[in-house]
Design an enzyme around this catalytic site. Structure first.
Site, PDB file in Angstrom:
ATOM      1  N   ASP A  73      78.361  29.547  58.369  1.00 40.46           N
ATOM      2  CA  ASP A  73      76.942  29.578  58.733  1.00 40.46           C
ATOM      3  C   ASP A  73      76.027  29.331  57.532  1.00 40.46           C
ATOM      4  OD1 ASP A  73      77.983  30.411  61.116  1.00 40.46           O
ATOM      5  OD2 ASP A  73      76.854  32.285  61.227  1.00 40.46           O
ATOM      6  N   HIS A 124      72.238  25.996  64.040  1.00 40.09           N
ATOM      7  CA  HIS A 124      71.950  27.383  63.643  1.00 40.09           C
ATOM      8  C   HIS A 124      70.432  27.552  63.467  1.00 40.09           C
ATOM      9  CE1 HIS A 124      73.292  31.281  62.423  1.00 40.09           C
ATOM     10  NE2 HIS A 124      73.062  31.154  61.144  1.00 40.09           N
ATOM     11  N   HIS A 128      65.950  29.139  60.631  1.00 37.59           N
ATOM     12  CA  HIS A 128      66.704  30.391  60.425  1.00 37.59           C
ATOM     13  C   HIS A 128      65.758  31.556  60.111  1.00 37.59           C
ATOM     14  CE1 HIS A 128      69.801  33.181  59.030  1.00 37.59           C
ATOM     15  NE2 HIS A 128      70.681  32.373  59.567  1.00 37.59           N
ATOM     16  N   HIS A 219      79.949  32.637  55.520  1.00 33.74           N
ATOM     17  CA  HIS A 219      78.782  31.859  55.090  1.00 33.74           C
ATOM     18  C   HIS A 219      79.208  30.834  54.035  1.00 33.74           C
ATOM     19  CE1 HIS A 219      76.602  35.579  56.498  1.00 33.74           C
ATOM     20  NE2 HIS A 219      75.857  34.643  57.030  1.00 33.74           N
TER      21      HIS A 219
HETATM   22 ZN   LIG Z   1      72.749  32.663  59.716  1.00 39.61          ZN
END
Ligand SMILES: [Zn+2]
Length: 257
Positions: A73, A124, A128, A219
């Site tokens: 992510d 995503h 964000h 991540h």
């Molecule tokens: Zn995120």
């Protein structure tokens, strides 16, 4: 009917019936307790996406499968993502990158490389924002669509998978993904990688939890490159030793059908 709608309906009926049938103090206490339980369940549904309280969430493939999927992510990141792509290429493994639209605009060449090397690119959101979970449906649709537009412009492919920031869900998310015809993707294990002190602790936690069909989330942005590479290297070895094989999200979903 979603669990959200079903439990809401059940709560209304239970509150009405208890208020009608009971007498004295119970007439107030029982409906109050029912509403509190409902609110508790609602909060759990928001925090734990895998409960699928508001909409279907793909967080695991078939349990009997010996396949798992790796997802990342918040990227692309100009330092850590290329190093991660080098490692994945060396090992010949596919992954899914849930990219942030703004970062795709900034580093399109990294996203093109992801695609060229056989990885899947997921959505995503565009910015964000920490407030995404408070967006109304129309704003959420715009936010997700904007990221999809950017990704499609760079790769020529419109993403099918969406992962909400912070992994929270609510009725607006359910309406937005239905309108956009996208699949919400959660995870079975992972994250906490920014807080964890060592790669070993992250990997051990994942290996304890992982089962067949599991989706692992990490991540590729906001984590020092060395730590990310050490984590993924150890994870690849550990998952392989446990008898699992990494596949793309699409293949994991096919196994489930
Ligand atoms: Zn995120």
């Amino acid at each position: 009917m979603s669990k959200f709608h079903f439990s809401g309906l059940l709560t209304v009926v239970a509150v009405a019936l208890s208020a009608w049938l009971l007498g004295g103090v119970s007439r107030w206490i029982v409906p109050g307790a029912i509403i509190l339980i409902y609110l508790f369940l609602l909060s759990l549904g928001v925090i734990l996406m895998r409960l699928q309280f508001f909409c279907p969430v793909f967080f695991r493939g078939a349990c009997e499968s010996k396949q798992v999927a790796l997802t990342f992510d918040d990227g692309p990141d100009p330092d850590s993502t290329p190093a991660l792509l080098d490692l994945l290429r060396e090992k010949g493994l596919p992954a899914t990158f849930f990219c942030v639209g703004q970062r795709v605009e900034k580093f399109p060449e990294i996203v093109r490389r992801m695609q060229a090397e056989g990885h899947t690119i997921g959505n995503h959101t565009y910015a964000h924002s920490g407030f995404t979970n408070f967006y109304r449906t129309s704003r959420l649709v715009r936010e997700i669509s904007r990221a999809s537009d950017v990704i499609e412009k760079v790769t020529g492919v419109r993403p099918e998978f969406y992962r909400p920031p912070v992994g929270l869900s609510n009725p607006n998310l359910a309406r937005a993904v239905k309108r956009l015809n996208m699949t919400v993707v959660g995870w079975q294990c992972g994250l906490g990688d920014r807080r964890a002190k060592t790669s070993g602790s992250i990997v051990n936690r994942i290996l304890k939890k992982i089962t067949g069909g599991g989706i692992i989330a990490l991540h590729d942005q906001g984590v020092p490159t060395e730590k990310l590479i050490a984590t993924v290297s150890q994870l690849i070895d550990g998952v392989g030793n446990a008898g699992y094989k990494f596949v793309g999200l699409e293949q994991l979903r096919e196994e489930q059908r």
